[in-house]
Design a protein around this motif. Structure first.
Motif, PDB file in Angstrom:
ATOM      1  N   PRO A   1       2.023  -0.363 -14.304  1.00  0.00           N
ATOM      2  CA  PRO A   1       2.344   0.884 -15.010  1.00  0.00           C
ATOM      3  C   PRO A   1       1.542   1.080 -16.290  1.00  0.00           C
ATOM      4  O   PRO A   1       1.361   2.221 -16.739  1.00  0.00           O
ATOM      5  CB  PRO A   1       3.845   0.725 -15.313  1.00  0.00           C
TER       6      PRO A   1
ATOM      7  N   GLY B   1      -1.503   1.195  -9.491  1.00  0.00           N
ATOM      8  CA  GLY B   1      -1.695  -0.235  -9.279  1.00  0.00           C
ATOM      9  C   GLY B   1      -3.167  -0.577  -9.217  1.00  0.00           C
ATOM     10  O   GLY B   1      -4.039   0.297  -9.207  1.00  0.00           O
TER      11      GLY B   1
ATOM     12  N   ALA C   1       1.304  -3.292  -8.590  1.00  0.00           N
ATOM     13  CA  ALA C   1       1.721  -2.238  -9.513  1.00  0.00           C
ATOM     14  C   ALA C   1       1.394  -2.622 -10.957  1.00  0.00           C
ATOM     15  O   ALA C   1       1.588  -3.772 -11.370  1.00  0.00           O
ATOM     16  CB  ALA C   1       3.223  -1.987  -9.374  1.00  0.00           C
TER      17      ALA C   1
ATOM     18  N   ARG D   1      -0.914   6.900  -6.513  1.00  0.00           N
ATOM     19  CA  ARG D   1      -0.246   7.723  -5.515  1.00  0.00           C
ATOM     20  C   ARG D   1       0.364   8.939  -6.196  1.00  0.00           C
ATOM     21  O   ARG D   1       1.103   8.815  -7.180  1.00  0.00           O
ATOM     22  CB  ARG D   1       0.863   6.947  -4.793  1.00  0.00           C
TER      23      ARG D   1
ATOM     24  N   GLN E   1       4.631   1.141   2.675  1.00  0.00           N
ATOM     25  CA  GLN E   1       5.377   2.346   2.319  1.00  0.00           C
ATOM     26  C   GLN E   1       6.040   2.995   3.530  1.00  0.00           C
ATOM     27  O   GLN E   1       7.172   3.485   3.450  1.00  0.00           O
ATOM     28  CB  GLN E   1       4.438   3.367   1.660  1.00  0.00           C
TER      29      GLN E   1
ATOM     30  N   THR F   1       2.501  12.827  -5.677  1.00  0.00           N
ATOM     31  CA  THR F   1       3.702  13.234  -4.951  1.00  0.00           C
ATOM     32  C   THR F   1       3.404  13.983  -3.661  1.00  0.00           C
ATOM     33  O   THR F   1       4.230  13.985  -2.750  1.00  0.00           O
ATOM     34  CB  THR F   1       4.593  14.117  -5.837  1.00  0.00           C
TER      35      THR F   1
ATOM     36  N   PHE G   1      -1.189  -0.977   1.329  1.00  0.00           N
ATOM     37  CA  PHE G   1      -0.252  -0.199   0.515  1.00  0.00           C
ATOM     38  C   PHE G   1       0.591   0.720   1.395  1.00  0.00           C
ATOM     39  O   PHE G   1       1.827   0.709   1.323  1.00  0.00           O
ATOM     40  CB  PHE G   1      -1.020   0.620  -0.521  1.00  0.00           C
TER      41      PHE G   1
ATOM     42  N   GLU H   1       3.391   8.874  -8.734  1.00  0.00           N
ATOM     43  CA  GLU H   1       4.473   8.035  -8.228  1.00  0.00           C
ATOM     44  C   GLU H   1       4.166   6.543  -8.335  1.00  0.00           C
ATOM     45  O   GLU H   1       5.101   5.725  -8.331  1.00  0.00           O
ATOM     46  CB  GLU H   1       4.773   8.383  -6.771  1.00  0.00           C
ATOM     47  N   TYR H   2       2.897   6.185  -8.415  1.00  0.00           N
ATOM     48  CA  TYR H   2       2.537   4.756  -8.409  1.00  0.00           C
ATOM     49  C   TYR H   2       1.148   4.603  -9.013  1.00  0.00           C
ATOM     50  O   TYR H   2       0.253   5.420  -8.770  1.00  0.00           O
ATOM     51  CB  TYR H   2       2.524   4.234  -6.970  1.00  0.00           C
TER      52      TYR H   2
END
Length: 261
Positions: free
Chosen positions: A118, A140, A116, A149, A218, A151, A214, A137-138
């Motif tokens: 941000p 990385g 990750a 990623r 999840q 939604t 990944f 949502e992510y």
């Protein structure tokens, strides 16, 4: 030299990701290989040296129309399909083993799980017009690619990225993914690589070296099915295994001939 065109990660012609496969009897000049790849204009062309002794891994290299790359899944699948399933290749990413499977060819690739980051959001957001920060949502980065990623799968399917902004992201490719929207698909993805001469790759095996670890984390599944939702589309079956990923796909030969120059 023998030349093949193969549609990979599909069981139907004119779908999946098309790759050139050139069979070499001896090492070739990299500038010549790059020129052939530019002439063919496929997202990848594989060059495999077949004139090796039995049991010796075959040297394999991959070129986009613009550059040589360190790893390519669909062109490896295409090469193993042409040569007969059970193969070992020596590449810039180490030894790659392929085995024949009921549903195609299974490939043993190095895993590239993302971490990750941000801070990448500032680079990624301009590349995804129509996607709000709340729908991301992510973010990385793996060794090769940046993973985002969203939604839902609809955002991935309908995405119209700003390719110029994608090219400014310091990565081989931008992978955009979301949870699957069909019972038989665990996740969907699309892959954009203008830095290596591919605005959108139809189906990207190597991106699943990042996607598989990944998504395995999840959704806690050992066996995963990914749909790459490009215009041609394709299916990649993946199973993470420690620092490796097993990728399985079908392929169809659509052309074979002789390269004259």
């Amino acid at each position: 030299m023998r030349l093949y065109l193969v549609d990979a990660f599909t069981s139907s012609a004119f779908a999946g990701n098309s790759a050139g496969v050139v069979l070499l009897d001896e090492p070739a000049d990299p500038e010549w290989m790059q020129a052939v790849a530019a002439e063919l204009k496929h997202s990848e062309t594989a060059f495999v040296q077949v004139g090796t002794a039995d049991g010796v891994p075959k040297p394999l290299r991959w070129f986009t129309p613009a550059a040589e790359v360190d790893l390519c899944g669909h062109a490896t699948l295409a090469t193993a399909h042409v040569l007969g399933g059970d193969q070992v290749f020596t590449t810039r990413s180490g030894l790659l083993r392929c085995t024949a499977a009921e549903d195609g060819v299974r490939m043993d690739f190095p895993a590239d799980p993302p971490k990750a980051d941000p801070a990448l959001l500032a680079e990624v957001t301009p590349a995804l017009p129509g996607v709000s920060p709340g729908e991301i949502e992510y973010v990385g980065r793996g060794v090769s690619d940046v993973l985002v990623r969203l939604t839902n799968a609809t955002l991935v399917r309908e995405l119209d990225p700003d390719i110029g902004a994608v090219a400014r992201i310091a990565a081989r490719c931008l992978i955009v993914t979301a949870s699957g929207d069909r019972e038989d698909v665990d996740f969907v993805s699309r892959v954009f690589g203008p830095r290596v001469g591919i605005d959108e790759d139809p189906v990207t095996g190597s991106a699943h070296c990042t996607l598989a670890p990944f998504w395995a984390e999840q959704i806690a599944k050992a066996e995963l099915v990914g749909e790459q939702a490009s215009q041609r589309g394709g299916i990649v079956r993946a199973r993470p295994d420690d620092d490796r990923v097993w990728l399985t796909g079908a392929a169809v030969t659509v052309f074979e001939g002789t390269l004259l120059v």
